[in-house]
Motif scaffolding. Structure first.
Motif, PDB file in Angstrom:
ATOM      1  N   VAL A  40       0.899  -1.194  -0.071  1.00 17.81           N
ATOM      2  CA  VAL A  40       0.047   0.042   0.194  1.00 17.81           C
ATOM      3  C   VAL A  40       0.803   1.167   0.031  1.00 17.81           C
ATOM      4  CG1 VAL A  40      -1.655   1.423   1.279  1.00 17.81           C
ATOM      5  CG2 VAL A  40      -1.836  -1.159   1.026  1.00 17.81           C
ATOM      6  N   ARG A  41       1.837   1.125   0.847  1.00 17.04           N
ATOM      7  CA  ARG A  41       2.834   2.520   0.947  1.00 17.04           C
ATOM      8  C   ARG A  41       3.381   2.497  -0.466  1.00 17.04           C
ATOM      9  NH1 ARG A  41       7.293   1.653   4.036  1.00 17.04           N
ATOM     10  NH2 ARG A  41       6.582  -0.399   4.388  1.00 17.04           N
ATOM     11  N   ARG A  42       3.728   1.539  -1.371  1.00 21.88           N
ATOM     12  CA  ARG A  42       4.481   1.861  -2.444  1.00 21.88           C
ATOM     13  C   ARG A  42       3.848   2.189  -3.392  1.00 21.88           C
ATOM     14  NH1 ARG A  42       8.566   2.984  -4.023  1.00 21.88           N
ATOM     15  NH2 ARG A  42       8.649   1.877  -5.722  1.00 21.88           N
ATOM     16  N   GLN A  43       2.464   1.725  -3.466  1.00 26.43           N
ATOM     17  CA  GLN A  43       1.410   2.347  -4.545  1.00 26.43           C
ATOM     18  C   GLN A  43       1.163   3.623  -4.301  1.00 26.43           C
ATOM     19  OE1 GLN A  43      -1.889  -0.459  -4.729  1.00 26.43           O
ATOM     20  NE2 GLN A  43      -0.608  -2.064  -4.432  1.00 26.43           N
ATOM     21  N   ALA A  44       0.862   4.184  -2.842  1.00 29.15           N
ATOM     22  CA  ALA A  44       0.586   5.517  -2.523  1.00 29.15           C
ATOM     23  C   ALA A  44       1.962   6.325  -3.356  1.00 29.15           C
ATOM     24  CB  ALA A  44       0.752   5.640  -1.105  1.00 29.15           C
ATOM     25  N   GLU A  45       3.157   5.804  -2.944  1.00 28.29           N
ATOM     26  CA  GLU A  45       4.432   6.669  -3.391  1.00 28.29           C
ATOM     27  C   GLU A  45       4.438   6.845  -4.833  1.00 28.29           C
ATOM     28  OE1 GLU A  45       7.770   4.452  -1.972  1.00 28.29           O
ATOM     29  OE2 GLU A  45       7.213   4.791   0.189  1.00 28.29           O
ATOM     30  N   MET A  46       3.839   5.696  -5.670  1.00 30.15           N
ATOM     31  CA  MET A  46       3.883   5.946  -7.034  1.00 30.15           C
ATOM     32  C   MET A  46       2.690   6.834  -7.589  1.00 30.15           C
ATOM     33  SD  MET A  46       4.574   1.937  -8.219  1.00 30.15           S
ATOM     34  CE  MET A  46       3.649   1.143  -7.367  1.00 30.15           C
ATOM     35  N   GLY A  47       1.801   7.277  -6.429  1.00 32.49           N
ATOM     36  CA  GLY A  47       0.740   8.205  -7.130  1.00 32.49           C
ATOM     37  C   GLY A  47      -0.605   7.723  -7.112  1.00 32.49           C
ATOM     38  N   PHE A  48      -0.563   6.298  -6.898  1.00 33.80           N
ATOM     39  CA  PHE A  48      -2.039   5.710  -7.049  1.00 33.80           C
ATOM     40  C   PHE A  48      -2.964   6.427  -6.071  1.00 33.80           C
ATOM     41  CE2 PHE A  48       0.632   2.451  -8.913  1.00 33.80           C
ATOM     42  CZ  PHE A  48      -0.191   2.004  -9.879  1.00 33.80           C
ATOM     43  N   ALA A  49      -4.227   6.584  -6.415  1.00 31.68           N
ATOM     44  CA  ALA A  49      -5.317   7.372  -5.522  1.00 31.68           C
ATOM     45  C   ALA A  49      -6.294   6.243  -5.104  1.00 31.68           C
ATOM     46  CB  ALA A  49      -5.548   8.602  -5.800  1.00 31.68           C
ATOM     47  N   SER A  50      -6.759   5.229  -5.988  1.00 36.18           N
ATOM     48  CA  SER A  50      -7.656   4.158  -5.982  1.00 36.18           C
ATOM     49  C   SER A  50      -7.078   2.829  -5.614  1.00 36.18           C
ATOM     50  CB  SER A  50      -8.437   4.337  -7.268  1.00 36.18           C
ATOM     51  OG  SER A  50      -9.186   5.656  -7.457  1.00 36.18           O
ATOM     52  N   PHE A  51      -7.711   2.135  -4.888  1.00 31.86           N
ATOM     53  CA  PHE A  51      -7.406   1.014  -4.254  1.00 31.86           C
ATOM     54  C   PHE A  51      -8.461  -0.076  -4.144  1.00 31.86           C
ATOM     55  CE2 PHE A  51      -4.453   4.144  -2.426  1.00 31.86           C
ATOM     56  CZ  PHE A  51      -3.120   3.505  -2.623  1.00 31.86           C
ATOM     57  N   VAL A  52      -8.239  -1.192  -4.515  1.00 33.20           N
ATOM     58  CA  VAL A  52      -9.466  -2.365  -4.615  1.00 33.20           C
ATOM     59  C   VAL A  52      -8.888  -3.433  -3.914  1.00 33.20           C
ATOM     60  CG1 VAL A  52     -10.857  -3.748  -6.216  1.00 33.20           C
ATOM     61  CG2 VAL A  52     -10.513  -1.468  -6.794  1.00 33.20           C
ATOM     62  N   MET A  53      -9.658  -4.107  -3.090  1.00 34.15           N
ATOM     63  CA  MET A  53      -9.447  -5.044  -2.179  1.00 34.15           C
ATOM     64  C   MET A  53     -10.384  -6.303  -2.301  1.00 34.15           C
ATOM     65  SD  MET A  53      -7.884  -4.797   1.505  1.00 34.15           S
ATOM     66  CE  MET A  53      -8.589  -5.984   2.435  1.00 34.15           C
ATOM     67  N   PRO A  54     -10.043  -7.469  -2.778  1.00 41.67           N
ATOM     68  CA  PRO A  54     -11.080  -8.189  -2.713  1.00 41.67           C
ATOM     69  C   PRO A  54     -11.200  -8.956  -1.243  1.00 41.67           C
ATOM     70  CG  PRO A  54      -9.134  -9.303  -3.641  1.00 41.67           C
ATOM     71  CD  PRO A  54      -8.707  -7.825  -3.577  1.00 41.67           C
ATOM     72  N   ALA A  55     -12.471  -9.118  -0.620  1.00 38.71           N
ATOM     73  CA  ALA A  55     -12.461  -9.049   0.742  1.00 38.71           C
ATOM     74  C   ALA A  55     -13.145 -10.402   1.300  1.00 38.71           C
ATOM     75  CB  ALA A  55     -13.359  -7.985   1.602  1.00 38.71           C
ATOM     76  N   ARG A  56     -13.633 -11.362   0.309  1.00 41.47           N
ATOM     77  CA  ARG A  56     -14.512 -12.332   0.860  1.00 41.47           C
ATOM     78  C   ARG A  56     -13.644 -13.290   1.652  1.00 41.47           C
ATOM     79  NH1 ARG A  56     -16.773 -14.784  -3.999  1.00 41.47           N
ATOM     80  NH2 ARG A  56     -18.167 -13.210  -3.849  1.00 41.47           N
ATOM     81  N   GLU A  57     -12.548 -13.629   1.046  1.00 47.97           N
ATOM     82  CA  GLU A  57     -11.805 -14.672   1.753  1.00 47.97           C
ATOM     83  C   GLU A  57     -11.215 -14.023   3.039  1.00 47.97           C
ATOM     84  OE1 GLU A  57     -11.341 -13.817  -1.401  1.00 47.97           O
ATOM     85  OE2 GLU A  57     -11.898 -15.708  -2.266  1.00 47.97           O
ATOM     86  N   LEU A  58     -10.831 -12.778   3.126  1.00 50.85           N
ATOM     87  CA  LEU A  58     -10.519 -12.238   4.649  1.00 50.85           C
ATOM     88  C   LEU A  58     -11.563 -12.311   5.513  1.00 50.85           C
ATOM     89  CD1 LEU A  58      -8.325  -9.309   3.033  1.00 50.85           C
ATOM     90  CD2 LEU A  58      -7.477 -11.148   4.253  1.00 50.85           C
ATOM     91  N   PHE A  59     -12.823 -11.968   5.226  1.00 52.28           N
ATOM     92  CA  PHE A  59     -13.952 -11.898   5.990  1.00 52.28           C
ATOM     93  C   PHE A  59     -14.219 -13.421   6.324  1.00 52.28           C
ATOM     94  CE2 PHE A  59     -18.618 -12.026   6.424  1.00 52.28           C
ATOM     95  CZ  PHE A  59     -18.681 -11.176   7.566  1.00 52.28           C
ATOM     96  N   GLU A  60     -14.238 -14.355   5.762  1.00 50.44           N
ATOM     97  CA  GLU A  60     -14.529 -15.840   5.944  1.00 50.44           C
ATOM     98  C   GLU A  60     -13.272 -16.358   6.977  1.00 50.44           C
ATOM     99  OE1 GLU A  60     -14.615 -17.703   1.990  1.00 50.44           O
ATOM    100  OE2 GLU A  60     -16.784 -17.008   1.591  1.00 50.44           O
ATOM    101  N   GLU A  61     -12.330 -15.891   6.858  1.00 54.36           N
ATOM    102  CA  GLU A  61     -11.255 -16.332   7.768  1.00 54.36           C
ATOM    103  C   GLU A  61     -11.124 -15.506   9.003  1.00 54.36           C
ATOM    104  OE1 GLU A  61      -9.381 -19.148   7.153  1.00 54.36           O
ATOM    105  OE2 GLU A  61     -10.457 -19.370   5.243  1.00 54.36           O
ATOM    106  N   GLU A  62     -11.978 -14.348   8.983  1.00 56.75           N
ATOM    107  CA  GLU A  62     -11.962 -13.479  10.200  1.00 56.75           C
ATOM    108  C   GLU A  62     -10.808 -12.520  10.258  1.00 56.75           C
ATOM    109  OE1 GLU A  62     -13.343 -15.752  13.786  1.00 56.75           O
ATOM    110  OE2 GLU A  62     -15.127 -16.246  12.707  1.00 56.75           O
ATOM    111  N   MET A  63      -9.989 -12.449   9.010  1.00 56.48           N
ATOM    112  CA  MET A  63      -9.109 -11.599   9.029  1.00 56.48           C
ATOM    113  C   MET A  63      -9.335  -9.990   8.724  1.00 56.48           C
ATOM    114  SD  MET A  63      -6.222 -14.081   7.624  1.00 56.48           S
ATOM    115  CE  MET A  63      -4.950 -12.787   7.396  1.00 56.48           C
TER     116      MET A  63
END
Length: 61
Positions: free
Chosen positions: A5-28
């Motif tokens: 995330v820090r590297r993408q911010a340094e490169m100037g990215f302003a939009s981030f997309v994160m798939p969350a289904r697996e993280l939600f199912e694993e309670e992470m």
């Protein structure tokens, strides 16, 4: 995750997309989401125009 995330911010990215289904199912998602938001806030100290899209969770968080 923090480094990516820090590297993408340094490169100037302003939009981030994160798939969350697996993280939600694993309670992470509750653990990782606050860390990601904190990284974005500190990486964009002078700006607040970043956006984060979570997808794949069909219940209200």
């Amino acid at each position: 995750m923090d480094w990516a995330v820090r590297r993408q911010a340094e490169m100037g990215f302003a939009s981030f997309v994160m798939p969350a289904r697996e993280l939600f199912e694993e309670e992470m998602l509750d653990y990782l989401l606050p860390q990601i938001l904190l990284t974005l806030k500190t990486s964009y100290k002078k700006r607040s125009d970043f956006e984060l899209l979570l997808y794949g969770v069909g219940v209200k968080l």
